[in-house]
Design an enzyme around this catalytic site. Sequence first.
Site, PDB file in Angstrom:
ATOM      1  N   SER A   1      -7.036  28.337 -34.726  1.00  0.00           N
ATOM      2  CA  SER A   1      -6.359  28.452 -33.322  1.00  0.00           C
ATOM      3  C   SER A   1      -6.763  29.985 -32.819  1.00  0.00           C
ATOM      4  CB  SER A   1      -4.913  28.621 -33.424  1.00  0.00           C
ATOM      5  OG  SER A   1      -4.369  28.903 -31.789  1.00  0.00           O
TER       6      SER A   1
ATOM      7  N   ASP B   1     -26.776  25.487 -14.233  1.00  0.00           N
ATOM      8  CA  ASP B   1     -26.351  24.658 -12.921  1.00  0.00           C
ATOM      9  C   ASP B   1     -26.748  25.616 -12.007  1.00  0.00           C
ATOM     10  OD1 ASP B   1     -25.360  22.644 -14.362  1.00  0.00           O
ATOM     11  OD2 ASP B   1     -23.103  23.584 -14.114  1.00  0.00           O
TER      12      ASP B   1
ATOM     13  N   ASN C   1     -20.962  22.291  -9.316  1.00  0.00           N
ATOM     14  CA  ASN C   1     -21.714  23.689  -9.409  1.00  0.00           C
ATOM     15  C   ASN C   1     -23.068  23.725  -8.494  1.00  0.00           C
ATOM     16  OD1 ASN C   1     -19.413  24.687 -11.041  1.00  0.00           O
ATOM     17  ND2 ASN C   1     -20.634  24.444 -12.983  1.00  0.00           N
TER      18      ASN C   1
ATOM     19  N   ASN D   1     -32.352  22.994 -21.374  1.00  0.00           N
ATOM     20  CA  ASN D   1     -32.591  24.573 -21.952  1.00  0.00           C
ATOM     21  C   ASN D   1     -33.345  24.342 -23.337  1.00  0.00           C
ATOM     22  OD1 ASN D   1     -30.584  23.880 -24.013  1.00  0.00           O
ATOM     23  ND2 ASN D   1     -28.718  24.504 -22.832  1.00  0.00           N
TER      24      ASN D   1
ATOM     25  N   GLY E   1     -17.789  21.323 -13.047  1.00  0.00           N
ATOM     26  CA  GLY E   1     -18.610  20.216 -13.180  1.00  0.00           C
ATOM     27  C   GLY E   1     -19.994  20.426 -12.582  1.00  0.00           C
TER      28      GLY E   1
ATOM     29  N   LEU F   1     -34.453  29.607 -21.012  1.00  0.00           N
ATOM     30  CA  LEU F   1     -34.665  30.208 -22.090  1.00  0.00           C
ATOM     31  C   LEU F   1     -33.662  31.214 -22.096  1.00  0.00           C
ATOM     32  CD1 LEU F   1     -38.509  30.278 -22.060  1.00  0.00           C
ATOM     33  CD2 LEU F   1     -37.085  28.663 -23.195  1.00  0.00           C
ATOM     34  N   GLY F   2     -32.392  31.234 -21.217  1.00  0.00           N
ATOM     35  CA  GLY F   2     -31.412  32.386 -21.361  1.00  0.00           C
ATOM     36  C   GLY F   2     -31.989  33.641 -20.954  1.00  0.00           C
TER      37      GLY F   2
ATOM     38  N   ASP G   1     -12.496  23.708 -14.379  1.00  0.00           N
ATOM     39  CA  ASP G   1     -12.933  24.547 -15.690  1.00  0.00           C
ATOM     40  C   ASP G   1     -11.522  25.660 -15.808  1.00  0.00           C
ATOM     41  OD1 ASP G   1     -15.477  23.353 -15.488  1.00  0.00           O
ATOM     42  OD2 ASP G   1     -16.263  25.218 -14.778  1.00  0.00           O
TER      43      ASP G   1
END
Length: 323
Positions: free
Chosen positions: A36, A254, A52, A192, A48, A221-222, A12
């Site tokens: 940008s 994850d 994770n 999710n 990944g 659900l966050g 990452d």
Amino acid sequence: MTIAVSASIATDHLMRFPGKFSDVLLADQLQHVSLSFLVDDLTIRRGGVAGNISYAMGVLGQRPLLVGAVGKDWGEYRKWLEDNGVDCSAVRVSNEAHTARFVCTTDETMAQIASFYPGAMSEARDIDITQLGRDLQLVLIGADDPEAMLRHTEQCRTAGIPFAADPSQQLAYVDGDTILKLIDGATYLFTNEYEWGILLQKTGLSEAEVGERVGIRVTTLGSKGAKIVDRDGTELHVDVVPDTAKVDPTGVGDAFRAGFLTGQSAGFSLERSAQLGSLVAVLVLETVGPQDWTLDHDAAMKRLRDAYGPEAADEIEAILVRV
């Protein structure tokens, strides 16, 4: 018995934009986007989906089997995972391509814009789940090379190996028929809230019809927690463990999956499994990078007690005390 995690293994590259994407993205000009973003931070981390989840399960005292494809450049990453309890013997090493790359920019509202280069991940399709030489309790099939996802799902169905369908990011790129092939017969279905909407839209199925095809449905659900629907249609809602800071959302989903499956493997109820998943998720949320968090037993127990009460904390401690 072993839980295998079949999904992407990547590096990452995480950047932070000190503003809001919504302030510079014009709804009536999206067809002409050429932007940008000047970022004020760059962090390179191991990641990944499979990396994770496997790392988190290793930290929780499990011995997950990592399944995926990487490049020869993954030597340090492999050592890191093995040092944290992950079995990397089933990973395929490409002779040609580099390990996959995830490049992500997060703004001050935690919104993200990202790109993913698959690289060696495309060779995951050459791995045969039935030839891993393990007594598999469950195979989590997460976002990966689409052909690999389909092949591994079918191999599990044919061999009678329980599997968890976690198509996540790939739901945006595959069609409804492919989604049905990925979820049919799954013991668990992870999404999710947004991905759940995509799944329903693309397949044309109702919630009840999806329920007829899978075992347990888990929807994160966050900040609102997680919703779990059992095989008989019974719904359960589990709140999050309150965070001390929102640092980086990368890999939070994850982390939840790792905690949830660890709880299920230990024989926990769905509620306790989701509570353990929520604990791991908040530890990742409060850390830059999905594999840079640690587990402080005493602090974890206090947070579990505060969030879910002493009974829940005492039951979950049976796992944490072995870490």
